[in-house]
Design a protein around this motif. Structure first.
Motif, PDB file in Angstrom:
ATOM      1  N   PHE A  47       0.838  -1.194   0.000  1.00 46.55           N
ATOM      2  CA  PHE A  47       0.000   0.000   0.000  1.00 46.55           C
ATOM      3  C   PHE A  47       0.875   1.247   0.000  1.00 46.55           C
ATOM      4  N   LYS A  48       0.304   2.354  -0.495  1.00 48.50           N
ATOM      5  CA  LYS A  48       1.046   3.613  -0.577  1.00 48.50           C
ATOM      6  C   LYS A  48       0.973   4.425   0.703  1.00 48.50           C
ATOM      7  N   SER A  55      -6.137   0.028   7.353  1.00 45.28           N
ATOM      8  CA  SER A  55      -7.538  -0.093   6.943  1.00 45.28           C
ATOM      9  C   SER A  55      -7.800  -1.464   6.334  1.00 45.28           C
ATOM     10  N   PHE A  56      -6.840  -1.956   5.561  1.00 46.18           N
ATOM     11  CA  PHE A  56      -6.943  -3.293   4.977  1.00 46.18           C
ATOM     12  C   PHE A  56      -7.008  -4.345   6.088  1.00 46.18           C
ATOM     13  N   VAL A  57      -6.164  -4.216   7.095  1.00 43.71           N
ATOM     14  CA  VAL A  57      -6.179  -5.149   8.225  1.00 43.71           C
ATOM     15  C   VAL A  57      -7.547  -5.117   8.906  1.00 43.71           C
ATOM     16  N   GLY A 108      -8.047  -4.615  -3.364  1.00 46.61           N
ATOM     17  CA  GLY A 108      -8.421  -3.757  -4.480  1.00 46.61           C
ATOM     18  C   GLY A 108      -9.177  -2.528  -4.001  1.00 46.61           C
ATOM     19  N   LEU A 109     -10.077  -2.716  -3.047  1.00 47.29           N
ATOM     20  CA  LEU A 109     -10.842  -1.597  -2.495  1.00 47.29           C
ATOM     21  C   LEU A 109      -9.953  -0.615  -1.741  1.00 47.29           C
ATOM     22  N   MET A 110      -8.910  -1.128  -1.110  1.00 43.35           N
ATOM     23  CA  MET A 110      -8.020  -0.292  -0.305  1.00 43.35           C
ATOM     24  C   MET A 110      -6.882   0.316  -1.125  1.00 43.35           C
TER      25      MET A 110
END
Length: 125
Positions: A47-48, A55-57, A108-110
């Motif tokens: 992630f950037k 948030s992904f976690v 993909g959403l994150m």
């Protein structure tokens, strides 16, 4: 010289003939890898921003709580390592495959990016 290729080890009661093709798709097309004993799958997501990684976690944690199936996750500055396995009965199950797919969708959403494009620790440009 022969190489020791790890084979998936499905949990007792799982239909290997049914899960095998799903597992191969996960490994070949989705970028997951078997762990060292073949009883779980792992993948690193990039992630950037640290916020997106966390948030992904949280996205995974929410679904894990609902499904009562939890991964081991390691959060780094610009990446998250995810490991799915089933502890009882021990081995790979349909739950692991389904939750790995949930991770791919959530990434993909994150806004997950490819390896090398994620946030790096250190001074900016």
């Amino acid at each position: 010289m022969a190489t020791n290729k790890v084979e998936p080890r499905f949990a007792e009661g799982e239909d290997a003939a049914q899960l095998g093709p799903d597992m191969q798709t996960l490994l070949q097309q989705e970028g997951w890898a078997l762990d060292t004993d073949g009883m779980g799958v792992t993948k690193t997501f990039y992630f950037k921003s640290y916020f997106k990684a966390v948030s992904f976690v949280n996205l995974i944690a929410s679904e894990s709580s609902v499904k009562k199936h939890h991964p081991t996750m390691t959060v780094r500055f610009g990446s998250v390592d995810v490991h799915w396995t089933t502890h009882h009965p021990r081995g790979l199950t349909q739950k692991d495959i389904a939750m790995a797919r949930h991770c791919d969708n959530g990434a993909g959403l994150m806004g997950a990016v490819k390896s090398g494009q994620g946030l790096k620790c250190g001074p900016g440009p």
